[in-house]
Design a protein around this motif. Structure first.
Motif, PDB file in Angstrom:
ATOM      1  N   SER A  36       0.833  -1.204   0.000  1.00 10.68           N
ATOM      2  CA  SER A  36       0.000   0.000   0.000  1.00 10.68           C
ATOM      3  C   SER A  36       0.861   1.244   0.000  1.00 10.68           C
ATOM      4  CB  SER A  36      -0.928  -0.017   1.215  1.00 10.68           C
ATOM      5  OG  SER A  36      -0.162   0.243   2.375  1.00 10.68           O
ATOM      6  N   SER A  37       0.248   2.347   0.378  1.00 10.78           N
ATOM      7  CA  SER A  37       0.923   3.628   0.341  1.00 10.78           C
ATOM      8  C   SER A  37       2.075   3.736   1.331  1.00 10.78           C
ATOM      9  CB  SER A  37      -0.085   4.754   0.569  1.00 10.78           C
ATOM     10  OG  SER A  37      -0.677   4.580   1.837  1.00 10.78           O
ATOM     11  N   ALA A  38       2.305   2.693   2.132  1.00 13.38           N
ATOM     12  CA  ALA A  38       3.398   2.721   3.099  1.00 13.38           C
ATOM     13  C   ALA A  38       4.759   2.503   2.436  1.00 13.38           C
ATOM     14  CB  ALA A  38       3.159   1.677   4.179  1.00 13.38           C
ATOM     15  N   ALA A  39       4.804   2.125   1.156  1.00 11.96           N
ATOM     16  CA  ALA A  39       6.079   1.891   0.480  1.00 11.96           C
ATOM     17  C   ALA A  39       6.862   3.198   0.391  1.00 11.96           C
ATOM     18  CB  ALA A  39       5.837   1.328  -0.911  1.00 11.96           C
ATOM     19  N   THR A  40       8.192   3.085   0.527  1.00 11.72           N
ATOM     20  CA  THR A  40       9.036   4.275   0.447  1.00 11.72           C
ATOM     21  C   THR A  40      10.244   4.002  -0.438  1.00 11.72           C
ATOM     22  OG1 THR A  40      10.344   3.667   2.388  1.00 11.72           O
ATOM     23  CG2 THR A  40       8.416   5.046   2.777  1.00 11.72           C
ATOM     24  N   ILE A  41      10.790   5.076  -0.985  1.00 14.89           N
ATOM     25  CA  ILE A  41      12.062   5.028  -1.692  1.00 14.89           C
ATOM     26  C   ILE A  41      13.014   5.913  -0.905  1.00 14.89           C
ATOM     27  CG2 ILE A  41      13.316   5.599  -3.800  1.00 14.89           C
ATOM     28  CD1 ILE A  41      10.725   5.235  -5.359  1.00 14.89           C
ATOM     29  N   VAL A  68      23.030  25.841   0.464  1.00 14.14           N
ATOM     30  CA  VAL A  68      22.013  24.975  -0.132  1.00 14.14           C
ATOM     31  C   VAL A  68      22.257  23.535   0.306  1.00 14.14           C
ATOM     32  CG1 VAL A  68      20.983  24.115  -2.271  1.00 14.14           C
ATOM     33  CG2 VAL A  68      21.847  26.463  -2.166  1.00 14.14           C
ATOM     34  N   PHE A  69      21.189  22.895   0.763  1.00 15.65           N
ATOM     35  CA  PHE A  69      21.198  21.474   1.080  1.00 15.65           C
ATOM     36  C   PHE A  69      20.185  20.801   0.168  1.00 15.65           C
ATOM     37  CE2 PHE A  69      22.703  23.591   4.830  1.00 15.65           C
ATOM     38  CZ  PHE A  69      23.725  22.776   5.281  1.00 15.65           C
ATOM     39  N   TYR A  70      20.396  19.507  -0.102  1.00 18.39           N
ATOM     40  CA  TYR A  70      19.452  18.814  -0.985  1.00 18.39           C
ATOM     41  C   TYR A  70      19.396  17.325  -0.686  1.00 18.39           C
ATOM     42  CZ  TYR A  70      23.450  17.221  -3.838  1.00 18.39           C
ATOM     43  OH  TYR A  70      24.611  16.635  -4.276  1.00 18.39           O
ATOM     44  N   TYR A  71      18.276  16.751  -1.054  1.00 22.42           N
ATOM     45  CA  TYR A  71      18.054  15.312  -1.088  1.00 22.42           C
ATOM     46  C   TYR A  71      17.638  15.015  -2.525  1.00 22.42           C
ATOM     47  CZ  TYR A  71      17.640  15.159   4.034  1.00 22.42           C
ATOM     48  OH  TYR A  71      17.875  15.245   5.381  1.00 22.42           O
ATOM     49  N   TYR A  72      17.919  13.814  -2.977  1.00 22.49           N
ATOM     50  CA  TYR A  72      17.399  13.413  -4.279  1.00 22.49           C
ATOM     51  C   TYR A  72      17.146  11.922  -4.295  1.00 22.49           C
ATOM     52  CZ  TYR A  72      21.963  11.583  -5.872  1.00 22.49           C
ATOM     53  OH  TYR A  72      23.130  10.861  -6.008  1.00 22.49           O
ATOM     54  N   THR A  73      16.232  11.535  -5.139  1.00 25.01           N
ATOM     55  CA  THR A  73      15.927  10.123  -5.321  1.00 25.01           C
ATOM     56  C   THR A  73      15.643   9.884  -6.796  1.00 25.01           C
ATOM     57  OG1 THR A  73      14.607   8.284  -4.481  1.00 25.01           O
ATOM     58  CG2 THR A  73      13.450  10.340  -4.890  1.00 25.01           C
ATOM     59  N   LYS A 178       6.127   6.758  -1.070  1.00 23.68           N
ATOM     60  CA  LYS A 178       6.583   7.997  -0.443  1.00 23.68           C
ATOM     61  C   LYS A 178       8.076   8.204  -0.675  1.00 23.68           C
ATOM     62  CE  LYS A 178       3.077   8.418   3.060  1.00 23.68           C
ATOM     63  NZ  LYS A 178       2.769   8.651   4.460  1.00 23.68           N
ATOM     64  N   ILE A 179       8.431   9.467  -0.914  1.00 26.97           N
ATOM     65  CA  ILE A 179       9.833   9.851  -1.028  1.00 26.97           C
ATOM     66  C   ILE A 179      10.109  10.993  -0.052  1.00 26.97           C
ATOM     67  CG2 ILE A 179      10.064   9.063  -3.423  1.00 26.97           C
ATOM     68  CD1 ILE A 179       9.795  11.974  -4.333  1.00 26.97           C
ATOM     69  N   PHE A 180      11.372  11.194   0.239  1.00 25.70           N
ATOM     70  CA  PHE A 180      11.816  12.238   1.178  1.00 25.70           C
ATOM     71  C   PHE A 180      11.161  12.048   2.549  1.00 25.70           C
ATOM     72  CE2 PHE A 180      11.903  14.533  -3.046  1.00 25.70           C
ATOM     73  CZ  PHE A 180      13.222  14.201  -3.296  1.00 25.70           C
TER      74      PHE A 180
END
Length: 193
Positions: A36-41, A68-73, A178-180
């Motif tokens: 379900s929507s609980a999956a994450t990357i 500047v800080f960042y996250y990416y997927t 979900k990401i981040f």
């Protein structure tokens, strides 16, 4: 240690008291929750110089001057088996009380979409509009009424400002990945230096 042994013993006794049908129901519930929507990357942990350059160019910032800080997927938004880069960037020039900034870049680092007022986490929906996955974002802060909205691809890009989109209703179902999801109060992400 004694508490852990007691907790494990209690869990074993609870499972022993269950019938086979109960155990099957528990297994099915676990499987459904994993799908379900609980999956994450998880976000990538290695700096990417090309992503950093794309952030600096998109927002007219300078390396070594602007903080500047960042996250990416990497996420395949159009199901062509080639992932796009979804980038979440923040710092004094990119953030405010309504959220931070984000970019979607192609696999060769060309800008596809740019967002403002971004709150995390973000959900990549299974539903598509014009062959691209919808993006579910939360809106809050900056005086906005808290809500959840859908960002739909228009054939060229996604809308830039989630606070201008129609809020989802209380009965609208959200399913996706979900990401981040990182706790950004504990880790600051990758820094552009």
């Amino acid at each position: 240690m004694l508490k852990k042994i007691f907790a494990l013993s209690s869990l074993i006794l609870a499972f022993a008291a269950c019938s086979n049908a109960d155990l099957e129901n528990v297994s099915n519930a676990i499987a459904q929750s994993q799908n379900s929507s609980a999956a994450t990357i998880k976000s990538e942990t290695v700096k990417d110089f090309n992503i950093e350059n794309a952030i600096l160019e998109a927002y007219n910032l300078q390396r070594g001057v602007d903080s500047v800080f960042y996250y990416y997927t990497k996420v395949d938004l159009n199901d062509d088996y080639v992932p796009e880069y979804f980038v979440y960037a923040y710092g004094p020039m990119l953030s405010g009380s309504g959220g931070a900034s984000a970019l979607i870049l192609s696999n060769n680092y060309k800008e596809i979409s740019r967002f403002t007022l971004v709150q995390t986490p973000i959900t990549i929906s299974k539903h598509k509009t014009k062959n691209w996955k919808d993006i579910i974002m939360r809106v809050s802060g900056g005086g906005a009424t808290p809500s959840t909205v859908v960002m739909k691809f228009d054939g060229e890009t996604y809308p830039s400002n989630p606070s201008l989109q129609q809020p989802l209703g209380p009965n609208d179902y959200i399913d996706g990945t979900k990401i981040f999801t990182e706790d950004m109060s504990l880790t600051r992400g990758l820094k552009i230096e």
